[in-house]
Write an enzyme that holds these catalytic residues in place. Sequence first.
Site, PDB file in Angstrom:
ATOM      1  CG  ASP A 206      26.095 -11.586  -7.738  1.00 40.05           C
ATOM      2  OD1 ASP A 206      27.169 -11.978  -7.321  1.00 40.05           O
ATOM      3  OD2 ASP A 206      25.201 -12.340  -8.170  1.00 40.05           O
ATOM      4  CG  HIS A 237      28.889 -14.930  -8.037  1.00 38.63           C
ATOM      5  ND1 HIS A 237      27.658 -14.360  -7.816  1.00 38.63           N
ATOM      6  CD2 HIS A 237      28.704 -16.253  -7.983  1.00 38.63           C
ATOM      7  CE1 HIS A 237      26.769 -15.312  -7.626  1.00 38.63           C
ATOM      8  NE2 HIS A 237      27.376 -16.480  -7.723  1.00 38.63           N
ATOM      9  CB  SER A 402      25.194 -18.981  -9.225  1.00 36.66           C
ATOM     10  OG  SER A 402      25.330 -18.257  -8.102  1.00 36.66           O
TER      11      SER A 402
END
Lengths: 1033, 199
Positions: A206, A237, A402
């Site tokens: 990520d 994220h 996600s």
Amino acid sequence: MGSTHCIKFFTLYLLLKNITCTQGNSCNGTASERIEYEYTTDIVRSEYIITFTGYYMKASRENYVSAALKNAGIKNWTMVTRENRAKDLPSDFEVITLNDNHKAALDALRDHPAVRRVTAQRQVQRTIKYINEDDCQSPECLYAGWRQFRRRSRVLNSLRKPHENDGYSSRKLLRTVPRQITSVLKADVLWSLGVTGEGIKVAVFDTGLSRNHPHFGHIRERTDWTGEKTLDDALGHGTFVAGVIASKADCLGFAPDAELHIFRVFTDNQVSYTSWFLDAFNYAIMKKIDVLNLSIGGPDFMDHPFVDKVWELTANKVIMVSAIGNDGPLYGTLNNPADQMDVIGVGGIGFDDRIAKFSSRGMTTWELPHGYGRMKPDIVTYGSGVRGSSLNGGCRSLSGTSVASPVVAGAIALLASGVPRQNLTPAAVKQALCITARRLQGPNMFEQGHGKLDLISAYQFLREYEPQASLSPPYIDLTECQYMWPYCTQPLYYSGQPTIANITIINGLGVAGNVKHVTWHPHLPNGLILSVSMEHIDIIWPYSGWLALRFSVLESGADFDGIVEGHINVTVESFDVSFRQKTRNMTLMLPIRARVIPVPLRSRRLLWDQFHSLRYPGGYFPRDDLRAKHDPLDWHADHIHTNFRDMYLRLREHGYYVEVMGSPLTCINTSLYGALLLVDPEDEYFPEEMAALKKAVDSGLSLIVFADWYNASLLRHVKFYDENTRQWWIPETGGANIPALNDLLSIFQVALGDRVFEGTFTLGGHTMYYASGTHIHSFPEHGVLVNAQLVDQGQQIMSGGKPSGNAKSNLPTVDVPILGLLQTDGETKDYSNDTMDKLPKAGRLVVYGDSSCLESGAGRPCHWLLLAALQYALGGHVPTSLKEAASKHRDVHIIPSELPQRAEGGRLHAYSRVLAADGSGPRPIPECEDISPLVASPVQAPPAARTLAPRHHPTDPRSIGAPETEGTEPAPRAWRGAGVAPAKQRSDSEEHSSYSNRALMFIAISAIIYCTVIFWKRYGRKMKRRKLISLAT
Amino acid sequence: MFYAALLRFIRRPLVLGIIFASSLTYCIVSFLKEGTNKSMIYQDVSMQHKPFVWRTLQEHNETVDIECRNSVQGRALIVDDRGYVCERTGIGKNGCCIIEAEDTSRYSCQSCNEDHCCIIYEYCVSCCLDPKQRNMLQVVLSKLTVEEHVLVHSLADDYELCLTKCRTSSHSVLHENSYKDPGHKHCFGSTPAETKMES
């Protein structure tokens, strides 16, 4: 040039759908984002809202209603109770349910003096999403961005707008979001047994993670593959994803004691390259990662280095979990790598157990046009409004697949730490999740896969796991609606194109295996009319393979009407090192049920051309709407079960049977079909096909063409620079391949032009939107033409993309012929008053210049136009709506135009199924595939139960036992290591060594200071004295 | 008494000088080290400085009762750490290829070309393990260590080097989404694969 020219883009899936009420929905170009409201309303049948003239207490309201309805003689009604705090206060409305005779009741109510009005009850669902100005659809920011288009990975930036969950106070349409995702999935039950993810290596690919984030305890490693010289997350994220997996504080993750391996593969600008992934993946193999989470994806499943590497990881026993994508609710939007058969592809649902709107869905599209897609996602889990770690050390709520992907990855890490190591193969874990998943009522298998994750049952399954192979889906019931959509929407019949089911084999017996034999056992007496042919992968590797079954009806069943049943036995063979050095066999039973009907009339049967559809990836095939610059690639596969799904549903509603043509036209018996649909074709045509089409139309096949824009200079104009491949991309065709289509249509003296038009107009009482379409260039005299006032979009884009603005009236519009109806062998007229035998023998042709309006998600769908066209094409009846619109003068040359030319130096031949790869023209026509059916060995069997779905009973959380290993020391791996030397005793983490380093440094520095001070004390005075002496002398 | 003597001793200029010099050297060295660490490999990994070992032929040959590491992943073939390639069915319980099996071969360069690039991964590893390749591999390894590559630091011996080197990596791709040479994509040579143009 050998490279496949295609663009690669990964997207991080993080979609923000905070329900916030903020004003401002204008696209004024100043705000960087705006909020868009989206309403969906459904009328709730038989419920009505009665509004009174004033505020009355409940009793009096009831009296009014009952009095009014009593006068009308209606007894069958009830009041809908509203259980809220306002129920004791006066109100000015009431909701009632009427069971019959609605009209009389409503009239009576309206007549009552205390009633102001009566309205139908509507169920309103409102979702609000952030829309970035870059994605703006309004004309004001229309063409600005074509040349600056920078891949979809930019989208994350716009959607990733931090909003803390507690920062707003608005109404929620979803059920209250529970505080901890872990308690919803009952992870705390496992924690109480001492199962906490200990000893499991979880890799997070990520945007990185900060070392000092307070939520994490076991960050084993952080590596950077982007060359940005940082390991920290600047986007949030990576932090969120890692938090869902292993956070220890506040918003808890699933496996707090799992070892985190953070791979930073995205830059702060969300740029990422395949090559970074390859090196990072190699390192993950080296480190013997157990679970790998990829909350990323893109549509490029033809990125072979990447796809091969993902397989390699699975073969090395890395359990791959990936997000299915945020491109829903459109079908055909699955993302790679989640759509690979070895990966666990995860879709998102809300806490109300409904599929989240953003979750990508539909079958995989690798197999088109010859085959049919596999079922994906594999499972779904919560992905909407989940709380996880934020950048600053707090918590935040986010939505997206996600989020759903790390929920599954964390869950796997958790249950993996409580089961014996030898049970932890990618296949076993996938089987555990899929077999124990709870099926949701409503969504079909291409939306929910096996269903909702059930952590406790999966844990129990994996504890007692015996190596086995399984099939996904585990049965084929072509009659079962909704789950087996779209199979259940169209029955089988003799002479139809075969219905294909693409089954995934999950092989827990070993990394590699093979399908040994397959047998078909129709159930007597009716099963014998069903013919099954089969293709399968040579080697089931890694842990997974496919098995495609084609069902068709034998001639003996041409008049049969009813259900047929049978089953297929598949024997999977695998050599397993850990199992007594033996080859293991396992036979799987696949139950099958299908509905067979007599052959429908020719005029009800339509043929959908899939063979001539080309798409991204492979080449740059642009979308059919030039305004869709935020997503300029045509990648939804153009199949009736993907982006033309809504059209398919409409056709089925109207009783048409739609069959997919996945091979050249010469392989099809066209005399069985009423019409051939050519919608948005990109490929060329074989000369043999053109001859066959001519013959077919002469003998009664009608042709319906929905074309799209094509202009060679515009093609060069809409090229863009792709940062990922560092190349300029020029489209291979326009929206459709008009030059090829013109070659085909030349047999009817019909041609389409090279100008590109756009605009809103009214046709037959329907408001239509013409989104970047072509126009009719030439048409036979006896045809019927329909014109519309449209804007020249091509010229507009070429002249620098001046915004057309809201002031549409300022733009010059042109009268453009866009629709043509033609009787191919005589006068085009309405034959509806004639008898069928007067209908000319040859078929009819309908041409329309735009196909975007047939796609799902189109603003103004034109399914009615297709139905009207079919009415004409199949029955010779010109619908009145079109008859009135037909232009008086039939001069197609009212606008000057050229015939579009094939772009010079085009590379279509590199992707075409028709052109030879060396660009020398069409290749020899491929042989029609003829797969011999399986030999039927009928068996006597009673009719199967109502549902063929195997039942797996959920495990009671109270009944599960603690793991034998007690989570103290991870059991040794039963498999021989993946090339890495047997693990040495790990020196107590590098943290220790860095402390001692610092201590040594401190001692050294203090020693230096001490020495300096002493020196100064001793010799400083002498120096001073010397100085004084020297001054004195 | 003793304390005073010690104090006097370390207050001697010579002793002070030595302490000063050594401390200063340590400081400078460790600062430099940290600096290079930061600029060269900015990775947060637990470095166990395992020395890289070139195993001898004899070590390759230690068989019978030892256990082998093998390439777990193969579709049809497996290569073990002694350089034997065999069919999946030819693997013994200890993870080693059964030498007696018909299809087992050692240091096989089948499907490899003169650029040390192979079509099949397992043959690439086997070919790479051949002691004859030792000199070339040493060059490869020295080149690798120059690159700031976290991967290299976790390699323990020649077998791991070959396993890693033969995998497709950032050196194998052209335009990110295609192979330079879709055929011979597994390379262990010092030069990356040549770009092979399709017709």
